[in-house]
Design an enzyme around this catalytic site. Sequence first.
Site, short mmCIF file in Angstrom:
data_model
loop_
_atom_site.label_atom_id
_atom_site.label_comp_id
_atom_site.label_asym_id
_atom_site.label_seq_id
_atom_site.Cartn_x
_atom_site.Cartn_y
_atom_site.Cartn_z
CE LYS A 1 9.55 41.34 36.00
NZ LYS A 1 10.03 41.40 34.61
N GLY B 1 7.57 31.06 35.11
CA GLY B 1 8.92 31.30 34.60
C GLY B 1 9.80 30.10 34.90
CB THR C 1 12.69 25.18 37.74
OG1 THR C 1 11.68 24.61 36.92
CG2 THR C 1 12.79 24.39 39.02
N GLY D 1 11.67 30.38 40.36
CA GLY D 1 10.53 29.91 41.16
C GLY D 1 10.98 29.43 42.53
CD GLU E 1 3.10 27.17 33.88
OE1 GLU E 1 4.10 26.43 33.67
OE2 GLU E 1 2.64 27.95 33.05
CB CYS F 1 6.26 25.85 30.46
SG CYS F 1 4.53 26.29 30.30
P1 NDP Z 1 12.83 33.82 34.43
O1 NDP Z 1 12.26 32.85 35.37
O2 NDP Z 1 14.03 34.58 34.81
O3 NDP Z 1 11.70 34.92 34.06
C1 NDP Z 1 10.33 34.86 34.34
C2 NDP Z 1 9.85 36.19 34.93
O4 NDP Z 1 10.41 36.37 36.23
C3 NDP Z 1 10.29 37.40 34.14
O5 NDP Z 1 9.31 38.40 34.21
C4 NDP Z 1 11.54 37.80 34.89
O6 NDP Z 1 11.95 39.11 34.64
C5 NDP Z 1 11.12 37.59 36.31
N1 NDP Z 1 12.22 37.43 37.26
C6 NDP Z 1 13.52 37.14 37.03
N2 NDP Z 1 14.20 37.06 38.19
C7 NDP Z 1 13.32 37.29 39.17
C8 NDP Z 1 13.42 37.34 40.61
N3 NDP Z 1 14.54 37.11 41.25
N4 NDP Z 1 12.30 37.60 41.32
C9 NDP Z 1 11.12 37.81 40.71
N5 NDP Z 1 10.97 37.79 39.37
C10 NDP Z 1 12.06 37.53 38.60
O7 NDP Z 1 13.03 33.13 33.04
P2 NDP Z 1 14.03 33.62 31.88
O8 NDP Z 1 13.32 34.60 31.07
O9 NDP Z 1 15.34 34.02 32.44
O10 NDP Z 1 14.24 32.29 31.09
C11 NDP Z 1 15.18 31.33 31.56
C12 NDP Z 1 14.69 29.94 31.32
O11 NDP Z 1 13.50 29.71 32.05
C13 NDP Z 1 14.30 29.67 29.89
O12 NDP Z 1 15.38 29.33 29.14
C14 NDP Z 1 13.31 28.56 30.06
O13 NDP Z 1 14.00 27.35 30.15
C15 NDP Z 1 12.66 28.84 31.37
N6 NDP Z 1 11.34 29.51 31.22
C16 NDP Z 1 10.24 28.79 31.49
C17 NDP Z 1 9.00 29.37 31.33
C18 NDP Z 1 7.76 28.62 31.61
O14 NDP Z 1 6.69 29.03 31.19
N7 NDP Z 1 7.82 27.54 32.34
C19 NDP Z 1 8.84 30.73 30.85
C20 NDP Z 1 10.08 31.42 30.64
C21 NDP Z 1 11.26 30.81 30.82
P3 NDP Z 1 12.93 39.35 33.37
O15 NDP Z 1 12.10 39.12 32.18
O16 NDP Z 1 13.33 40.72 33.49
O17 NDP Z 1 14.05 38.38 33.53
#
Ligand code: NDP
Length: 490
Positions: free
Chosen positions: A195, A247, A249, A252, A269, A303
């Site tokens: 996804k 995504g 923390t 995660g 990660e 990240c």
């Molecule tokens: P999320 O952790 O919400 O998103 C990462 C992925 O997980 C997306 O595909 C998201 O879908 C999906 N997701 C969201 N909720 C769930 C769930 N309950 N179960 C399974 N999958 C889920 O990050 P955000 O996009 O909301 O960003 C928020 C903050 O996270 C950022 O401001 C940043 O600080 C941090 N971040 C860190 C990243 C990294 O690489 N370490 C990458 C992205 C964000 P959807 O896109 O639809 O929300």
Amino acid sequence: MTDIEPRKSESLAPTSWDYAPAPESRDVVTLRERYGHFVAGDWLEPSETYTTISPSSEEPLAVIGQATAEEVDVAVGAAREAFANGWSALPGSERAKYLFRIARILQERSREFAVLESLNGGKPIKESRDVDLPLAAAHFFYYAGWADKLEYAFPNRAPRPIGVAGQIIPWNFPLLMLAWKIAPALAAGNTVVLKPAETTPLSALLFCDVVRQAELPPGVVNIVTGDGSTGAAIVTHEDVDKIAFTGSTEVGKAIQRELAGTGKKLTLELGGKAANVIFDDAALDQAVEGIVNGIYFNQGHVCCAGSRLLVQESIYEQLISKLKRRLSTLRVGDPLDKNTDVGAINSKMQLEKIEELVAAGKEEGAEIYQPPCTLPEKGYWFVPTVFTNVAQSYRIAQEEIFGPVLSVLTFRTPDEAVEKANNTMYGLSAGVWTEKGSRILWMAERLRAGVVWANTYNRFDPTSPFGGYRESGFGREGGRHGLEPYLRFE
Ligand code: NDP
């Protein structure tokens, strides 16, 4: 000798050297009006949809499926069937051929992918063209090389594929994260349901075209689009054997709680708040480039971004004045312009998060610097920002901003640098700038971070494992280590 006649013309030699616009053509990408889910090699008509936009213009780009739990179930079923009916039993040398093919097609179509990535995600074309695409192709090439050598990678351990991998990726490097997830999973003999993030689904959907072009057996790669609820449906699906998540923390941790006791394999990660440490013997001009690359690359949506700058006190004034001067040369604007250094913020939600944390930084007493900068009227933008006078307790020194915002702290001794660098709940990456090799090693031993860069920053290579400690997650991607989470051992 005759006197030189003074210039009479009114058109004086130019006093400034502005860049002319250099837009990359959008014509190389053909978008459909509407996309379904890619399941068993075909498009599945979605029952629910949303519209994806360009964050630099807010222009709608395409209608995208929002996968329900039932649709996720169909995708997992297709992946299971493909796993059982041939893919897992295929000799590694045959799987390798598919991966090599995918890598080559990505190279051939890299311009198309780069334009699409910048259009849908807001990142500068020079980054998607020169970083995201070459690295994505390199990942497929690299793991293609391992597919028939798993027995050598893990001698005497009889490596076997796990089954169906559920993979959830973020919006900061959409295609590259897809490559990080799909390449090792397939090399190890698994099938996948992936996804992409809600805001950046288009390059993953174009990748389905590559999957078909490479004639990958149907069901080996399935892509479902949607928001967090789709991700949650993948996580909780009973027939998924492994979850790979990149995504926040927060999400995660929720996934880890959800999977506790289920026996499913998991790699996370997550976020970071990396220290980029500059010693007084560092080559300062190079360090300034490293600082800029560390935090303004991809608008700071990284990240492992070097978001906390630790500067040795004796060079503080000099370094900060060089950094400010360099900041004033950064060009913020149209992601498709080849001269752009800093593109659009990925979404309105992310922009609001950055604005909130920057307001908190001002409120807490840090000093803000932003170079003069004209931002486009439409779209989501944030001026590259430096905060000085930052205390370790401030939110901008503790929380992941995930935007083009740098927090500067100082130190006097190497011990103090280590203590401050490690004063974070994260542990993903760090940078060290010094002339002394012995000091690099001394620091690398003490910094609690998965990756430590020396005299460089944000340098990636598929052969090198990447991942974190503590709240930055666990498990490694890249290198031989990146295969292990996709294997079981008999
Ligand atoms: P999320 O952790 O919400 O998103 C990462 C992925 O997980 C997306 O595909 C998201 O879908 C999906 N997701 C969201 N909720 C769930 C769930 N309950 N179960 C399974 N999958 C889920 O990050 P955000 O996009 O909301 O960003 C928020 C903050 O996270 C950022 O401001 C940043 O600080 C941090 N971040 C860190 C990243 C990294 O690489 N370490 C990458 C992205 C964000 P959807 O896109 O639809 O929300």
